[in-house]
Design an enzyme around this catalytic site. Structure first.
Site, PDB file in Angstrom:
ATOM      1  N   ARG A  89       0.857  -1.184  -0.204  1.00 42.78           N
ATOM      2  CA  ARG A  89      -0.051  -0.182   0.045  1.00 42.78           C
ATOM      3  C   ARG A  89       0.853   1.024   0.167  1.00 42.78           C
ATOM      4  O   ARG A  89       2.086   1.213   0.460  1.00 42.78           O
ATOM      5  CB  ARG A  89      -1.025   0.196   1.304  1.00 42.78           C
ATOM      6  N   THR A 116      -9.738   0.721  -9.443  1.00 37.53           N
ATOM      7  CA  THR A 116      -9.060  -0.266  -8.913  1.00 37.53           C
ATOM      8  C   THR A 116      -9.126  -1.324  -9.894  1.00 37.53           C
ATOM      9  O   THR A 116      -9.954  -1.591 -10.741  1.00 37.53           O
ATOM     10  CB  THR A 116      -9.496  -0.773  -7.590  1.00 37.53           C
ATOM     11  N   THR A 158      -4.253  -0.423  -7.275  1.00 34.09           N
ATOM     12  CA  THR A 158      -4.923   0.693  -7.556  1.00 34.09           C
ATOM     13  C   THR A 158      -4.219   1.901  -7.734  1.00 34.09           C
ATOM     14  O   THR A 158      -2.972   2.069  -6.929  1.00 34.09           O
ATOM     15  CB  THR A 158      -5.901   1.001  -6.547  1.00 34.09           C
ATOM     16  N   LEU A 159      -4.811   2.956  -8.349  1.00 33.73           N
ATOM     17  CA  LEU A 159      -4.189   4.180  -8.312  1.00 33.73           C
ATOM     18  C   LEU A 159      -5.247   5.059  -7.666  1.00 33.73           C
ATOM     19  O   LEU A 159      -5.165   6.227  -7.528  1.00 33.73           O
ATOM     20  CB  LEU A 159      -4.195   4.882  -9.837  1.00 33.73           C
ATOM     21  N   SER A 204      -9.983  -0.547   1.156  1.00 36.31           N
ATOM     22  CA  SER A 204     -11.382  -1.472   0.955  1.00 36.31           C
ATOM     23  C   SER A 204     -10.634  -2.639   0.287  1.00 36.31           C
ATOM     24  O   SER A 204     -11.544  -3.798   0.045  1.00 36.31           O
ATOM     25  CB  SER A 204     -12.561  -0.696   0.262  1.00 36.31           C
ATOM     26  N   GLY A 230     -13.537  -1.459  -6.956  1.00 35.86           N
ATOM     27  CA  GLY A 230     -15.114  -0.682  -6.703  1.00 35.86           C
ATOM     28  C   GLY A 230     -15.064   0.115  -5.587  1.00 35.86           C
ATOM     29  O   GLY A 230     -16.231   0.242  -5.079  1.00 35.86           O
ATOM     30  N   GLY A 231     -13.833   0.510  -5.001  1.00 41.91           N
ATOM     31  CA  GLY A 231     -13.928   1.310  -3.939  1.00 41.91           C
ATOM     32  C   GLY A 231     -14.595   0.916  -2.607  1.00 41.91           C
ATOM     33  O   GLY A 231     -14.272  -0.315  -2.134  1.00 41.91           O
TER      34      GLY A 231
END
Length: 593
Positions: free
Chosen positions: A129, A405, A423-424, A477, A497-498
């Site tokens: 992360r 993501t 993800t970005l 998430s 999907g946040g």
């Protein structure tokens, strides 16, 4: 393409044995319920009507890759065919997606990976992360009046966290893979240098994000032509990215964190008031963590621990839901959706209070995933009536403590599996390409709580546990997940999907375990989501109006909104591998051999 809704089989996969030849017996009650007409049909009709499946997964015997782009999947399968293991293929896919899926695949972002090592039986969570830079501070996105400045945490150089993807993928390869970094990077380098065809899906995303991308010359030089975004059928070439990947292939992650790439990223930040320095990049560290683990109806579920909130709350919600016979209620029934929504509200309320970077704050994972705590929460659920979100407060787990993501899944012939979500943050991240690198930079700093109680881009509320601090990792998430049966991998899944990642992944697990669905059927089922605040039961189109009416009568505020999640799922069965790429992304593809 929209698929019809599946809501008529209490035991799909069991009956699917009739047409797929699966080694499973059909329970007698299910057979009596599903096939009563067989005794009255003619023999010819029985031979013709051979099964219940509508959607069929991809099947293979030796290895499988499910990702959000055909070219990346093909690269991963080729690695497996060449003798590489699941980690080798996963790293190759990760770098390839940085080229062909620039809105989410990345080397300028970060993420999480769950690895099951068949030889040792060990499951490990690899945390790569992003981290806040040294100059970051709690109120960096507030103005003089203490109000959050719009877009400062999204589309400026201050939005960028220290990227972790290169370090994370290189770490996984060195420790658990069998091939060299140069070998697994070669296909991505070739794609970046020679180019690939822009799909209608990518063209649409470029057009939607036109204003954010057009703000930066280095970004426009890659994704624009004649002053407008590239369109479907045109070729996307990223020569600077090819050179950056070549440097990583030759020098390893030091090229990114200490070499020429680091120098260019730091210079980009200095020119535009960003916080990241060369010292920040050099200080980045990958962390191996113990996956969060739980049991659901005899299966073992393992997922990402903090700083992801996903695994903790997937286990928490499954613990709550296990007491109800969801298989009897049926998929997409009002009763099943109601119970899932109530469990979601309780979990997301706790998320707002307790979740953060475990290296900076005490996260009560054991309490949140405790079955006794689940008993306490379940007692608050009225099986017939929705609980208003405003009356729900974060619980007290301590006593129990004793779209943007991308996800991909890989399985090899040796029993190794890899589940990766990285993800970005939003589409194309900050929209900023570090000049001379071809690398899009993330806007993950928005995942911190800019101000306690103020929602982020996904409407999620956080508190002090997720406040900004130097070198802290923002809450996520992302929920790469594996499910074990008798100690062996049985399901590999995850989704972008946040805030909806957690519920999408949980529903995928439930679809397979409770409703005996195959990966294709589970992907086609309409999804639902509730995140406590706003008090809204979000659903995809395709639910029966009768079901929606029943949910509204229970007190739910139902809102039909755009699709949620894009799962990439592989199921491991005794007779082979079964996988499917979510139809919500037409560019995704699952392949095996």
């Amino acid at each position: 393409m929209r698929f019809p809704v599946l809501r008529f089989r209490p035991s799909v996969a069991a009956v699917a044995a009739l047409c797929l030849g699966l080694p499973m017996a059909l329970p007698a009650p299910a057979l009596a319920q599903q096939a009563p007409a067989a005794s009255t049909s003619s023999p010819a009709s029985v031979r013709y009507d051979i099964g219940y499946n509508i959607f069929y997964p991809v099947r293979s015997q030796n290895g499988m890759v499910a990702s959000e782009h055909r070219l990346a999947t093909e690269i991963g399968v080729d690695i497996l065919k060449r003798g590489g293991n699941a980690v080798d293929a996963a790293v190759a896919v990760g770098f390839a997606l940085a080229v062909v899926l620039p809105n989410a695949g990345n080397v300028g972002g970060g993420g999480f990976m769950i690895v099951h090592d068949a030889k040792t039986g060990k499951d490990v969570a690899i945390d790569f992360r992003e981290m806040a830079p040294a100059k970051a501070f709690r109120d960096m996105y507030l103005d003089g009046q203490g109000k959050v400045v719009p877009d400062r945490s999204l589309y400026t150089h201050l939005a960028v966290g220290i990227p972790g993807t290169v370090a994370g993928l290189a770490h996984a390869l060195e420790k658990y893979g069998t091939m060299t970094l140069a070998d697994v990077l070669a296909p991505a380098i070739r794609l970046a240098r020679e180019g690939h065809t822009v799909t209608p899906q990518l063209a649409g995303l470029l057009e939607v994000e036109r204003d954010h991308l057009a703000a930066w010359d280095a970004t426009k030089s890659i994704f624009f032509k004649d002053g407008r975004p590239l369109t479907a059928g045109e070729t996307l070439v990223n020569a600077d990215l090819a050179r950056s990947l070549e440097a990583i292939a030759q020098q390893g992650p030091k090229a990114f964190y200490e070499g020429a790439i680091a120098e260019r990223i730091a210079a980009e930040m200095a020119r535009h008031g960003g916080s990241i320095t060369r010292e920040d990049l050099k200080a980045y560290k990958v962390v191996e963590r113990e996956p969060v683990s739980g049991s659901y109806r005899g299966y073992t579920v393992k997922s990402m621990p903090p700083p992801s909130s996903g695994g903790t709350h997937i286990i928490q919600m499954l613990n709550i839901l296990e007491r109800w016979p969801l298989n009897e209620y049926g998929p997409d029934s009002a009763r099943a959706i109601h119970l899932m929504a109530e469990a979601m509200k309780l979990a997301y309320a706790d998320r707002s209070e307790y979740l953060g970077d475990p290296d900076f704050t005490k996260v009560p994972v054991k309490g949140l995933t405790s079955r006794t705590y689940a008993d306490e929460l379940a007692a608050k659920i009225n099986p017939e009536k929705a609980t208003p979100a405003g009356t729900i407060k974060p619980g007290k787990p301590a006593p129990h403590e004793s779209d943007q993501t991308t996800h991909y899944s890989v399985a090899d012939s040796r029993g190794n599996v890899v589940s990766t979500t990285y993800t970005l943050n939003l589409n194309f991240g900050s929209g900023i390409v570090a000049e001379g690198t071809g690398i899009l930079l993330n806007n993950e700093m928005d995942d911190f709580s800019a101000k306690p109680g103020v929602p982020n881009a996904f409407g999620l509320i956080g508190g002090d546990a997720n406040a900004i601090q130097p070198y802290k990792r923002p809450l996520s998430s992302m929920s790469p997940t594996i499910v074990l049966k008798d100690g062996k991998p049985w399901l590999v899944t995850g989704s972008p999907g946040g805030s909806r990642i957690i519920t999408t992944t949980m529903e995928t697990v439930i679809d397979h375990i409770d409703f005996d669905m195959n990966p294709a059927e589970a992907a086609a089922l309409p999804r639902v989501h509730h995140q406590w605040t706003p008090d809204e039961l979000r659903v995809e189109k395709g639910l029966s109006p009768d079901t929606i009416r029943l949910l509204e009568q229970m007190g739910h505020k139902v809102a039909v909104k755009p699709t949620m999640g894009r799962t990439q799922t592989i199921q491991l069965r005794p007779d082979g591998l079964y996988g499917y790429s979510d139809p919500r992304n037409p560019d995704g593809m699952t392949l095996g051999y």
